[in-house]
Design a protein around this motif. Structure first.
Motif, PDB file in Angstrom:
ATOM      1  N   LYS A  60      26.502 -24.831  42.081  1.00 53.82           N
ATOM      2  CA  LYS A  60      26.080 -24.470  40.540  1.00 53.82           C
ATOM      3  C   LYS A  60      24.494 -24.221  40.362  1.00 53.82           C
ATOM      4  CE  LYS A  60      29.685 -24.487  37.859  1.00 53.82           C
ATOM      5  NZ  LYS A  60      29.983 -23.430  37.001  1.00 53.82           N
ATOM      6  N   ASN A  61      23.726 -24.556  41.431  1.00 49.67           N
ATOM      7  CA  ASN A  61      22.332 -24.274  41.499  1.00 49.67           C
ATOM      8  C   ASN A  61      21.747 -25.575  40.871  1.00 49.67           C
ATOM      9  OD1 ASN A  61      19.862 -23.469  42.387  1.00 49.67           O
ATOM     10  ND2 ASN A  61      19.578 -21.849  40.956  1.00 49.67           N
ATOM     11  N   LYS A  62      22.274 -26.775  40.559  1.00 49.01           N
ATOM     12  CA  LYS A  62      21.942 -27.655  39.850  1.00 49.01           C
ATOM     13  C   LYS A  62      21.557 -28.932  40.770  1.00 49.01           C
ATOM     14  CE  LYS A  62      22.891 -25.422  35.932  1.00 49.01           C
ATOM     15  NZ  LYS A  62      22.440 -24.019  36.584  1.00 49.01           N
ATOM     16  N   VAL A  63      21.190 -28.739  41.806  1.00 49.04           N
ATOM     17  CA  VAL A  63      20.896 -29.906  42.725  1.00 49.04           C
ATOM     18  C   VAL A  63      19.461 -30.654  42.185  1.00 49.04           C
ATOM     19  CG1 VAL A  63      20.255 -30.786  44.922  1.00 49.04           C
ATOM     20  CG2 VAL A  63      22.222 -29.679  44.658  1.00 49.04           C
ATOM     21  N   GLY A  64      18.513 -29.616  41.786  1.00 44.66           N
ATOM     22  CA  GLY A  64      17.315 -29.836  41.380  1.00 44.66           C
ATOM     23  C   GLY A  64      17.138 -31.097  40.174  1.00 44.66           C
ATOM     24  N   PHE A  65      18.277 -31.250  39.442  1.00 47.00           N
ATOM     25  CA  PHE A  65      18.341 -32.271  38.325  1.00 47.00           C
ATOM     26  C   PHE A  65      18.593 -33.475  38.882  1.00 47.00           C
ATOM     27  CE2 PHE A  65      19.011 -27.980  36.240  1.00 47.00           C
ATOM     28  CZ  PHE A  65      18.159 -28.338  35.144  1.00 47.00           C
TER      29      PHE A  65
END
Length: 145
Positions: A60-65
């Protein structure tokens, strides 16, 4: 701008978010989305759960959170609203993938990153010997008569 009676004002302008942006969400995304099926986080499955969540968040391209590679923008930043919206979504995904007792202990944590760190501290490998010792102590407690 003057609007004639009977005519409708133009729709508000919206900035489109690129699909490769960590701020992009689909119409299917919602905070209750469960990425781990019946494999909800409990005391004995943190490693497997973490792996499944990392895969889902990466997809989901949300690892940065959760890994702090996408920290909260400064107040007044154009990205702050989008960051808060996506952070709320990731928080929802994490909480939806936990058993009730764990869920209740993190429901007031402000960021997905803080939830992730809390879970790592409580259930991560480093704490396995401590958890074993605590479980053993609890199971061997008995009342003297």
């Amino acid at each position: 701008m003057v609007v004639d009676e009977g005519s409708t004002p133009p729709p508000p302008t919206r900035k489109t978010i690129d699909v490769s942006s960590p701020y992009f969400l689909t119409s299917d995304d919602h905070p209750g989305l469960n990425f781990v099926g019946e494999n909800l986080l409990h005391d004995g499955n943190y490693s497997d759960w973490k792996n499944e969540m990392m895969n889902a968040l990466f997809a989901k391209n949300k690892v940065g959170f959760i890994d702090n590679s996408l920290p909260m923008p400064e107040e007044g930043s154009a990205d702050l609203r989008n960051w808060k919206r996506c952070n709320a979504m990731v928080r929802g995904w994490l909480v939806s993938a936990m058993e009730k007792e764990i869920k209740s202990s993190v429901k007031y944590v402000a960021t997905a990153r803080d939830i992730w760190l809390d879970l790592e501290e409580r259930f991560g490998r480093e704490n396995a010997p401590r958890a074993y010792k605590l479980r053993r102590t609890i199971t061997t407690i008995h009342q003297e008569i």
